[in-house]
Design an enzyme around this catalytic site. Structure first.
Site, mmCIF file in Angstrom:
data_model
loop_
_atom_site.group_PDB
_atom_site.id
_atom_site.type_symbol
_atom_site.label_atom_id
_atom_site.label_comp_id
_atom_site.label_asym_id
_atom_site.label_seq_id
_atom_site.Cartn_x
_atom_site.Cartn_y
_atom_site.Cartn_z
ATOM 1 C CD GLN A 112 50.003 3.610 19.043
ATOM 2 O OE1 GLN A 112 49.416 3.534 17.965
ATOM 3 N NE2 GLN A 112 49.487 4.253 20.077
ATOM 4 C CE1 TYR A 184 42.082 -0.716 16.292
ATOM 5 C CE2 TYR A 184 42.975 0.935 17.779
ATOM 6 C CZ TYR A 184 42.246 0.607 16.661
ATOM 7 O OH TYR A 184 41.666 1.592 15.900
ATOM 8 N NE ARG A 232 47.203 6.908 23.159
ATOM 9 C CZ ARG A 232 46.526 7.614 22.253
ATOM 10 N NH1 ARG A 232 46.056 7.036 21.170
ATOM 11 N NH2 ARG A 232 46.341 8.911 22.423
ATOM 12 N N GLY A 342 46.914 15.925 19.963
ATOM 13 C CA GLY A 342 46.576 15.220 18.744
ATOM 14 C C GLY A 342 46.229 16.147 17.601
#
Length: 375
Positions: A112, A184, A232, A342
């Protein structure tokens, strides 16, 4: 600690264990390890403990591993010197060892690629001299802290993403994921609150996608036509759980179309609870809507296999196991294509094998202590 499981699974897990193929990417099953920041890479270099951590998941049947966020080559990409880079000789050599170990175990792995943008405070390590950057210099709460990014700033970051993508391909990764979620940097351009620009990068929904489009297109040029690019996305932001990029399916479609055209192959649709409908009038979750609007494969994620949504771990809360019946039904109905796990995988490397074999009573509950080591 309570365990919410009161019934054994009643649905077949067969849908979770069907192979998945997209172009050159072939996965043994539909299980994805979700990216989870661990910060166990001193001086931003993943070591043997990180190699072993990812290899264990591949050995135990995870179809696709998405690594923790890896930092592109920009001095303000992070506020934590223990988060791994995806640039520099030492970090790339460390990731090469991870990739080789996962492949030897029969798994597939993508990094990622990450820049945290204005979630970083000025003066943060490892580069306290660097000012944090964002489309308008605004924090997630809308506070003006720094000047907006210049065109030169934007070009520099786009190139850094592209270089990371090229390096990922060169050292053997099976694709890349761009972190465009959770408030982000890429998401800060997509979100109206943090993008108040009046130039070509701001204003309408279409204009706010321009930065993401430039990143995707640059990465596509860097890796060629057959290397998978995942992005994502999320509606919610860090500490802003009710935020939405798009209030309606129509607006969501406007956001997604340019990303598809730019070269996205798979959408990773981050929610806090996978079972919640995204819009009124439909039971489809976020991944379901994105798949319907784009025709592209999607990954769903959000508290799979646990009885408490994942943000609880940041409040010191543990979570018991929960059945995955509803997940299996939705997957069987092709609402989405892949399922990211997760915390359940973080605490239990054997999660996939236990589910495949029907050993649900052996699944481990998540505890916050699991965040303190690499299982």
């Amino acid at each position: 600690m309570t365990n919410s499981r009161t019934n054994q699974e009643t649905n077949s897990v067969e849908a979770l264990f069907k192979p998945f193929t997209l172009g050159n990417l072939s996965l043994a099953n539909r299980v994805v390890m979700a990216p989870m920041t661990r910060a166990f890479s001193p001086e931003a270099v993943p070591g043997q403990d990180v190699v072993d951590y990812y290899r264990r998941r591949a050995e135990n049947g995870v179809g696709l591993i998405i690594t923790e966020g890896t930092l592109i080559n920009h001095p303000a990409a992070t506020d934590n010197p223990n988060i791994p880079n995806i640039h520099g000789e030492a970090a790339l050599a460390g990731w090469k060892r991870v990739v080789d170990a996962v492949h030897e175990a029969g798994g597939r792995i993508v990094p990622q690629l990450w820049h945290v943008g204005m979630t970083r405070k000025n003066g943060s390590l490892p580069h306290p001299e660097a000012l944090s950057i964002g489309p308008s210099g605004l924090t997630l709460t809308g506070e003006q802290v720094n000047e907006p990014m210049t065109q030169a700033d934007i070009d520099q970051v786009v190139e850094a993403f592209a270089q990371a993508a090229a390096d990922a391909k060169r050292i053997g990764f099976d694709g890349i994921e761009l972190h465009g979620a959770h408030g982000y940097l890429i998401d800060q351009f997509l979100w109206e609150r943090t993008n108040q620009r009046t130039d070509k990068y701001g204003g309408s929904m279409l204009a706010r996608t321009r930065f993401a489009v430039e990143v995707i297109e640059a990465c596509r040029r860097a890796v060629g036509p057959d290397f998978p690019i995942i992005i994502r996305l999320s509606q919610w932001k860090s500490a802003e759980y009710t935020a939405k990029l798009a209030d309606t399916p129509e607006l969501l479609g406007q956001l997604l179309a340019p990303l598809v055209e730019a070269g996205v192959d798979i959408f990773h649709c981050s929610t806090r609870r996978f079972w919640e409908p995204e819009f009124e009038g439909s039971e489809l979750n976020f991944a379901g809507w994105v798949k319907q609007l784009t025709g592209k494969p999607t990954i769903t994620v959000g508290s799979v296999g646990l009885d408490d949504e994942f943000m609880g771990s940041f409040r010191g809360k543990s979570a018991g196991t929960a059945d995955i019946n509803e997940l299996l039904v939705r997957l069987e109905q092709n609402e989405f294509d892949l399922v990211a796990i997760g915390r359940a995988l973080l605490v239990d490397p054997n999660w996939v094998e236990k589910v495949r074999d029907g050993r649900f009573d052996e699944l481990l509950p998540f505890t916050v202590d699991a965040l303190k080591r690499l299982y």
